[in-house]
Write a protein that holds these residues in place. Structure first.
Motif, short mmCIF file in Angstrom:
data_model
loop_
_atom_site.label_atom_id
_atom_site.label_comp_id
_atom_site.label_asym_id
_atom_site.label_seq_id
_atom_site.Cartn_x
_atom_site.Cartn_y
_atom_site.Cartn_z
N ALA A 259 -13.53 -0.61 -3.01
CA ALA A 259 -12.31 0.15 -2.65
C ALA A 259 -11.06 -0.43 -3.30
CB ALA A 259 -12.15 0.21 -1.14
N PRO A 260 -11.01 -0.53 -4.63
CA PRO A 260 -9.80 -1.05 -5.29
C PRO A 260 -8.63 -0.10 -5.12
CG PRO A 260 -11.29 -0.08 -6.91
CD PRO A 260 -12.03 -0.06 -5.61
N GLN A 261 -7.44 -0.65 -5.20
CA GLN A 261 -6.22 0.14 -5.12
C GLN A 261 -5.54 0.15 -6.49
OE1 GLN A 261 -5.43 1.82 -2.26
NE2 GLN A 261 -7.45 1.04 -1.66
N PRO A 262 -4.75 1.18 -6.81
CA PRO A 262 -4.08 1.23 -8.11
C PRO A 262 -3.23 -0.02 -8.34
CG PRO A 262 -3.86 3.34 -6.96
CD PRO A 262 -4.47 2.37 -5.98
N GLY A 263 -3.45 -0.70 -9.47
CA GLY A 263 -2.68 -1.88 -9.83
C GLY A 263 -3.04 -3.13 -9.06
N GLU A 264 -4.10 -3.07 -8.24
CA GLU A 264 -4.44 -4.21 -7.41
C GLU A 264 -4.85 -5.42 -8.25
OE1 GLU A 264 -7.37 -5.49 -3.67
OE2 GLU A 264 -7.53 -3.49 -4.59
N ASP A 265 -5.52 -5.21 -9.37
CA ASP A 265 -5.96 -6.34 -10.20
C ASP A 265 -4.77 -7.15 -10.70
OD1 ASP A 265 -5.28 -4.02 -11.56
OD2 ASP A 265 -6.59 -4.42 -13.26
N GLU A 266 -3.69 -6.47 -11.08
CA GLU A 266 -2.50 -7.18 -11.55
C GLU A 266 -1.85 -7.95 -10.40
OE1 GLU A 266 0.01 -4.25 -13.24
OE2 GLU A 266 -1.38 -3.73 -14.88
N GLU A 267 -1.82 -7.33 -9.22
CA GLU A 267 -1.25 -8.01 -8.06
C GLU A 267 -2.06 -9.25 -7.69
OE1 GLU A 267 -0.33 -7.10 -3.33
OE2 GLU A 267 -0.80 -5.46 -4.73
#
Length: 601
Positions: free
Chosen positions: A228-236
């Motif tokens: 369940a990833p969220q948009p831009g979560e990897d950068e955060e």
């Protein structure tokens, strides 16, 4: 027709009522190196333009130039010894013309005066180039535009009339706007039905392959939904990991900066007896300036007051930053695990650099594709029902379109027949053959439409391009265009010797009909009949003159008016430009044409 020596003088062209150009027109045409033409520029006026001249002078090169300009086939055999032929034209079009949008899509720009310039060149080797509005474009683009700009009718160019699709299109247009609206609805319904039927056939025929593909998509969606990833979560997460890893160093840096701004809570003084924090120093400076009566210093004091507010705000943010710093190793491990899970998804389901947002885009597309791959019994039944509903709509609209065509066919044929009666084809009869097959609806309906003609009583009706000679075919086309006068969106019409094999009263009737067409269109006619030429708004004469320097025949084109026009008509009538009888006859033709035009105005 016997010549009379006394006749009413024709009203000069300049005194005739000006003609509007609701559809646009071609104002200028330049032809270089084509056939017998070296380099000529024609100023084309509105209304009816006729081109006359001796046999072999090169009249048809005007038609050839127009055809070439608007995307026609390039014939290297027409190129003169110079090795390159070129045609340029200038079009004026109304702002609402759809041609402008297509030209803009091709990168074309209007000229300074708002006109659209077209150009075409052909080399002796057959290479061809086209330009539109100053941009090089494929010839196909110009040819596409030509469908809405130019219609050429001649003994060697009857493609529009000979194609059953064009005959059906003409009948639909004659049937009127309500019929055309139903036809548009039919086309949409037919496209929808065919799409649904093709989708159903595909799912039934490829059930195993589609089911396997669906399994792959479902597996991917399950993996993504589990994380369940969220948009831009990897950068955060990257930012959090760096912060947690370097918490001590970040805290020291933030504390040092905050101390420099607001000092420590003990309020210790510096070596000079001044507070060590920046806000206190700025406040002292601000009070010193504010006490002055000088306007400049007062303004600077206000700037310092603003600076104190900014520094205090930054110090507060630094304090919050330090308070939020977390050096918990467990939290760091949690962030790193979460980042690794998302990174694994990115590698499998996203393009390079797309990150978590790319994974979510893949999931959205996968869910859409799953709907298309569904081969369950329920999905196939629903799709079959939608297909049958669409087919029922196709059948209903197809029947209405067919009925509209049949209702219009008799009226269309009757009107064309009346026009042919005045064009030396009194015995000719035209009709439509409409064969309907409701079981096999096509993109344009359930009908096969053919325009038929019986050239004389007792002759069986045959397809018009087989039942008519070249000259007759041209006149049939002229009759159809007259029936559609004012409704055809094509602004420029060209007729190449549509009067072949005609004389006497019929020739005058052709002139009348061409003049009638020219009320709403720009009409260019190549003719050898004075009775037709007398109706012209603009009369161009093609002269063949020997080039004494190189011994090569050249062609010149000039506009004639007044006595020069009388002399040209006399030449066409009797072969002698200076014949008194021929000139008297020419003046009579001009008077008759002027009278007919006045009555029709």
């Amino acid at each position: 027709m016997a010549a009379r020596t006394t006749t009413r003088e024709p009203r000069p062209a300049a005194q005739r009522a000006p003609r509007a150009d609701p559809l646009g027109r071609l104002t200028e045409l330049r032809i270089r190196g084509l056939g017998a033409i070296d380099d000529v520029t024609l100023e084309l006026g509105p209304g009816l333009t006729v081109v006359t001249g001796e046999t072999g002078a090169g009249k048809t090169m005007v038609v050839t130039g127009l055809t070439l300009l608007f995307g026609g086939r390039a014939d290297p055999g027409r190129v003169r010894a110079s090795g390159r032929a070129g045609v340029e034209g200038r079009l004026t079009l109304p702002a609402e013309s759809p041609v402008w949008q297509r030209a803009a899509d091709a990168g074309a720009d209007p000229d300074e005066d708002g006109s659209l310039i077209l150009a075409r060149t052909v080399s002796a080797e057959g290479r061809s180039r086209a330009h539109l509005g100053g941009r090089s474009v494929p010839v196909g683009v110009v040819a596409e535009l030509a469908e809405g700009l130019l219609a050429v009718h001649g003994q060697s160019d009857q493609l529009r009339l000979s194609r059953p699709a064009e005959q059906r299109r003409a009948l639909d247009r004659y049937a009127g706007p309500e019929h055309l609206q139903v036809l548009d609805r039919y086309r949409e319904a037919h496209a929808r039905w065919r799409q649904l039927a093709a989708d159903l056939d595909r799912r039934r025929g490829q059930a195993r392959e589609l089911a396997q593909a669906a399994d792959v998509l479902r597996h991917g969606l399950e993996e993504i939904d589990a994380v369940a990833p969220q948009p831009g979560e990897d950068e955060e997460l990257d930012t959090q990991a760096r912060r947690l890893s370097d918490a001590d160093a970040l805290r020291a840096a933030a504390d040092e900066a905050r101390m420099a701004l607001v000092g420590d809570v003990t309020g210790e003084m510096g070596a000079e007896g001044l507070p060590q924090d920046a806000t206190a120093s700025l406040a002292i400076a601000e009070r010193a300036l504010a006490a002055s009566d000088d306007p400049t210093l007062v303004l600077l004091a206000q700037d310092l007051a603003d600076a104190v507010a900014v520094v205090s705000d930054v110090a507060g943010q630094l304090a919050s930053y330090v308070a939020d710093l977390d050096a918990d190793p467990a939290r760091l491990a949690e962030v790193l695990d979460r980042r690794a899970a998302i990174t694994a998804l990115v590698r499998k389901y996203a393009d390079a650099g797309a990150g978590a947002t790319g994974v979510l885009a893949w999931a959205e597309d996968a869910r859409r594709r799953l709907d298309e791959l569904d081969v369950s019994d329920e999905a196939l039944e629903a799709l079959a029902a939608a297909r049958d509903t669409a087919r029922a709509e196709v059948d209903d609209l197809g029947a209405r379109v067919s009925a509209g065509r049949r209702a219009a066919a008799d009226g269309f044929a009757a009107e064309v027949g009346r026009e042919l009666a005045g064009l030396a084809m009194k015995s000719a009869r035209v009709s439509f053959s409409i064969d309907s097959d409701p079981g096999a609806p096509g993109p344009e309906g359930i009908d096969e439409v053919a325009l038929l003609m019986a050239a004389h009583p007792g002759a069986p009706p045959r397809p018009v391009h087989k039942g008519a000679s070249g000259g007759e075919l041209s006149r049939v086309m002229l009759a159809i265009e007259v029936v559609f006068a004012g409704a055809d969106p094509v602004p420029v019409m060209v007729f190449d010797e549509v009067d072949a094999g005609v004389g006497g009263q019929a020739a005058g009737e052709i002139g009348r009909r061409l003049a009638r067409l020219a009320r709403d269109h720009q009409v260019v006619v190549v003719t050898h009949l004075a009775q037709v030429a007398a109706f012209a708004d603009t009369h161009l004469v093609v002269d063949k003159t020997p080039d004494t320097g190189a011994g090569v025949t050249a062609t010149d084109i000039r506009a004639v008016e007044d006595e020069d026009r009388v002399r040209e008509l006399a030449r066409m009538l009797s072969g002698l430009a200076d014949s008194d009888t021929g000139q008297a006859h020419a003046r009579e033709l001009l008077a008759v044409a002027a009278s007919a035009r006045d009555e029709a105005a």
